[in-house]
Motif scaffolding. Structure first.
Motif, PDB file in Angstrom:
ATOM      1  N   ILE A  38      -5.111  36.433   8.366  1.00 25.66           N
ATOM      2  CA  ILE A  38      -6.520  36.707   8.077  1.00 25.66           C
ATOM      3  C   ILE A  38      -7.307  35.459   7.659  1.00 25.66           C
ATOM      4  O   ILE A  38      -8.522  35.534   7.516  1.00 25.66           O
ATOM      5  N   GLY A  39      -6.631  34.328   7.492  1.00 30.02           N
ATOM      6  CA  GLY A  39      -7.323  33.096   7.142  1.00 30.02           C
ATOM      7  C   GLY A  39      -7.436  32.889   5.642  1.00 30.02           C
ATOM      8  O   GLY A  39      -7.357  33.833   4.854  1.00 30.02           O
ATOM      9  N   PHE A  40      -7.628  31.625   5.267  1.00 36.44           N
ATOM     10  CA  PHE A  40      -7.679  31.256   3.859  1.00 36.44           C
ATOM     11  C   PHE A  40      -8.855  31.915   3.147  1.00 36.44           C
ATOM     12  O   PHE A  40      -8.723  32.387   2.021  1.00 36.44           O
ATOM     13  N   GLU A  41     -10.027  31.954   3.787  1.00 35.29           N
ATOM     14  CA  GLU A  41     -11.214  32.478   3.121  1.00 35.29           C
ATOM     15  C   GLU A  41     -11.065  33.945   2.746  1.00 35.29           C
ATOM     16  O   GLU A  41     -11.479  34.368   1.660  1.00 35.29           O
ATOM     17  N   ASP A  42     -10.501  34.733   3.644  1.00 36.29           N
ATOM     18  CA  ASP A  42     -10.396  36.169   3.403  1.00 36.29           C
ATOM     19  C   ASP A  42      -9.166  36.557   2.592  1.00 36.29           C
ATOM     20  O   ASP A  42      -9.081  37.679   2.093  1.00 36.29           O
ATOM     21  N   ALA A  43      -8.226  35.655   2.464  1.00 35.03           N
ATOM     22  CA  ALA A  43      -7.018  35.950   1.694  1.00 35.03           C
ATOM     23  C   ALA A  43      -7.326  35.933   0.200  1.00 35.03           C
ATOM     24  O   ALA A  43      -8.121  35.126  -0.277  1.00 35.03           O
ATOM     25  N   THR A  44      -6.730  36.839  -0.531  1.00 37.49           N
ATOM     26  CA  THR A  44      -6.855  36.888  -1.988  1.00 37.49           C
ATOM     27  C   THR A  44      -5.489  37.166  -2.582  1.00 37.49           C
ATOM     28  O   THR A  44      -4.591  37.681  -1.901  1.00 37.49           O
ATOM     29  N   PHE A  45      -5.341  36.850  -3.850  1.00 31.78           N
ATOM     30  CA  PHE A  45      -4.088  37.176  -4.528  1.00 31.78           C
ATOM     31  C   PHE A  45      -3.914  38.687  -4.644  1.00 31.78           C
ATOM     32  O   PHE A  45      -2.787  39.190  -4.686  1.00 31.78           O
ATOM     33  N   LYS A  46      -5.017  39.424  -4.691  1.00 32.60           N
ATOM     34  CA  LYS A  46      -4.921  40.879  -4.729  1.00 32.60           C
ATOM     35  C   LYS A  46      -4.291  41.402  -3.444  1.00 32.60           C
ATOM     36  O   LYS A  46      -3.393  42.266  -3.480  1.00 32.60           O
ATOM     37  N   LYS A  47      -4.736  40.878  -2.303  1.00 33.82           N
ATOM     38  CA  LYS A  47      -4.169  41.300  -1.022  1.00 33.82           C
ATOM     39  C   LYS A  47      -2.712  40.880  -0.901  1.00 33.82           C
ATOM     40  O   LYS A  47      -1.881  41.617  -0.370  1.00 33.82           O
ATOM     41  N   LEU A  48      -2.403  39.694  -1.402  1.00 36.33           N
ATOM     42  CA  LEU A  48      -1.026  39.216  -1.356  1.00 36.33           C
ATOM     43  C   LEU A  48      -0.134  40.076  -2.239  1.00 36.33           C
ATOM     44  O   LEU A  48       0.997  40.416  -1.855  1.00 36.33           O
ATOM     45  N   ALA A  49      -0.636  40.441  -3.408  1.00 43.41           N
ATOM     46  CA  ALA A  49       0.134  41.287  -4.320  1.00 43.41           C
ATOM     47  C   ALA A  49       0.421  42.649  -3.684  1.00 43.41           C
ATOM     48  O   ALA A  49       1.539  43.166  -3.780  1.00 43.41           O
ATOM     49  N   ARG A  51       0.630  43.254  -0.581  1.00 42.49           N
ATOM     50  CA  ARG A  51       1.530  43.023   0.543  1.00 42.49           C
ATOM     51  C   ARG A  51       2.992  42.971   0.103  1.00 42.49           C
ATOM     52  O   ARG A  51       3.873  43.464   0.809  1.00 42.49           O
ATOM     53  N   ILE A  52       3.234  42.369  -1.055  1.00 44.21           N
ATOM     54  CA  ILE A  52       4.620  42.207  -1.499  1.00 44.21           C
ATOM     55  C   ILE A  52       5.010  43.203  -2.585  1.00 44.21           C
ATOM     56  O   ILE A  52       6.123  43.151  -3.110  1.00 44.21           O
ATOM     57  N   GLY A  53       4.098  44.103  -2.924  1.00 41.46           N
ATOM     58  CA  GLY A  53       4.429  45.156  -3.871  1.00 41.46           C
ATOM     59  C   GLY A  53       4.581  44.691  -5.301  1.00 41.46           C
ATOM     60  O   GLY A  53       5.523  45.091  -5.993  1.00 41.46           O
ATOM     61  N   THR A  54       3.660  43.846  -5.745  1.00 39.79           N
ATOM     62  CA  THR A  54       3.695  43.388  -7.131  1.00 39.79           C
ATOM     63  C   THR A  54       2.280  43.412  -7.688  1.00 39.79           C
ATOM     64  O   THR A  54       1.336  43.819  -7.018  1.00 39.79           O
ATOM     65  N   LYS A  55       2.128  42.967  -8.934  1.00 40.32           N
ATOM     66  CA  LYS A  55       0.813  42.913  -9.548  1.00 40.32           C
ATOM     67  C   LYS A  55       0.164  41.556  -9.288  1.00 40.32           C
ATOM     68  O   LYS A  55       0.847  40.535  -9.203  1.00 40.32           O
ATOM     69  N   GLU A  56      -1.151  41.567  -9.183  1.00 38.97           N
ATOM     70  CA  GLU A  56      -1.886  40.329  -8.948  1.00 38.97           C
ATOM     71  C   GLU A  56      -1.597  39.302 -10.041  1.00 38.97           C
ATOM     72  O   GLU A  56      -1.456  38.107  -9.773  1.00 38.97           O
ATOM     73  N   ALA A  57      -1.475  39.773 -11.272  1.00 37.73           N
ATOM     74  CA  ALA A  57      -1.207  38.866 -12.387  1.00 37.73           C
ATOM     75  C   ALA A  57       0.118  38.128 -12.216  1.00 37.73           C
ATOM     76  O   ALA A  57       0.278  37.002 -12.708  1.00 37.73           O
ATOM     77  N   TYR A  62       2.549  31.994 -11.056  1.00 40.89           N
ATOM     78  CA  TYR A  62       3.138  30.937 -10.227  1.00 40.89           C
ATOM     79  C   TYR A  62       2.109  29.915  -9.764  1.00 40.89           C
ATOM     80  O   TYR A  62       2.390  28.711  -9.731  1.00 40.89           O
ATOM     81  N   PHE A  63       0.908  30.399  -9.399  1.00 44.92           N
ATOM     82  CA  PHE A  63      -0.112  29.504  -8.868  1.00 44.92           C
ATOM     83  C   PHE A  63      -1.440  29.753  -9.570  1.00 44.92           C
ATOM     84  O   PHE A  63      -1.838  30.905  -9.754  1.00 44.92           O
ATOM     85  N   GLU A  64      -2.114  28.668  -9.913  1.00 41.16           N
ATOM     86  CA  GLU A  64      -3.377  28.758 -10.636  1.00 41.16           C
ATOM     87  C   GLU A  64      -4.435  29.491  -9.822  1.00 41.16           C
ATOM     88  O   GLU A  64      -5.234  30.261 -10.363  1.00 41.16           O
ATOM     89  N   ASN A  65      -4.458  29.270  -8.521  1.00 40.19           N
ATOM     90  CA  ASN A  65      -5.427  29.906  -7.627  1.00 40.19           C
ATOM     91  C   ASN A  65      -4.922  29.776  -6.194  1.00 40.19           C
ATOM     92  O   ASN A  65      -3.905  29.111  -5.928  1.00 40.19           O
TER      93      ASN A  65
END
Length: 234
Positions: A38-49, A51-57, A62-65
């Motif tokens: 989906i590209g860097f601009e549209d990607a968020t940690f919320k979407k990543l969380a 995707r992998i079944g975890t919390k955004e926090a 692991y990563f500041e942003n």
């Protein structure tokens, strides 16, 4: 053949080493797939969380942003590419053959395996083509550079410059040619996919044989036409 490549990352890139836990490794590997899809601009940690079944926090531990995650991914790729360049040219004697091997490596032609440490290299390569300039085109580039976040890219360009000087010892622009070779290959690959009128290749997928061959021919011409020019031009 699958193989493992141990890449030592700059500790300033992360808050907690992602390779030290299963969750961290999933963040990196699924982050690659998400950025690629989906590209860097549209990607968020919320979407990543999600995707992998975890919390955004959990990802923020692991990563500041997401920019830091992008720099991590791009840096990993540069270090992997540097290792491959050493490995694939180590037994070669002919300087031109080394440069030919370099060109194919930059374009990921003849890649023996699509994975390294369970990392999808073709997806990561696509991220580098589309997103890598966003790693340093920032207002805080000077501070990031002070922290040596871009050292792997500089090391890679330095190694390429050495190969250029091995082929043409009196060439005065080896470092500039090294960096511009990588950037041109990636920009032309991007243009082929998205802005074909800026190329002479039309709409072509650089990951497919026809597209890769066209791009290889172009970057080969770009490199050797400058290196084989009349020395009095220098």
């Amino acid at each position: 053949m699958e193989y493992s490549v141990h890449v030592r990352m700059n500790e300033r890139l992360f808050l907690r080493n992602p390779e030290g836990s299963e969750l961290g490794r999933r963040i990196v590997r699924q982050g690659i797939l998400l950025f690629n899809e989906i590209g860097f601009e549209d990607a968020t940690f919320k979407k990543l969380a999600e995707r992998i079944g975890t919390k955004e926090a959990s990802i923020y531990r692991y990563f500041e942003n997401k920019h830091r995650l992008l720099v991590y991914l791009v840096t990993w790729y540069w270090q992997w590419l540097d290792f491959q360049l050493i490995f694939r040219t180590n037994n070669l004697i002919d300087p031109r053959e080394k440069l030919e091997r370099l060109l194919r490596l930059i374009l990921l032609i003849d890649l023996g395996t699509p994975l390294a440490n369970d990392i999808d290299l073709r997806a990561l390569h696509n991220i580098v083509i589309h997103e890598s300039s966003k790693a340093y085109l920032t207002h805080h580039v000077t501070e990031d550079n002070r922290q040596q976040l871009f050292k792997p890219y500089k090391d890679l360009c330095g190694r390429i410059a050495d190969l250029i000087l091995e082929y043409r010892p009196n060439y005065p622009y080896a470092q500039s040619r090294a960096s511009s070779l990588i950037e041109t290959a990636h920009y032309q690959a991007f243009f082929m996919q998205n802005l074909p009128s800026l190329t002479d290749f039309g709409v072509t997928d650089p990951d497919q044989p026809a597209g890769a061959d066209k791009l290889l021919t172009f970057v080969r011409h770009l490199l050797f036409s400058s290196l084989d020019a009349d020395p009095h031009c220098f």
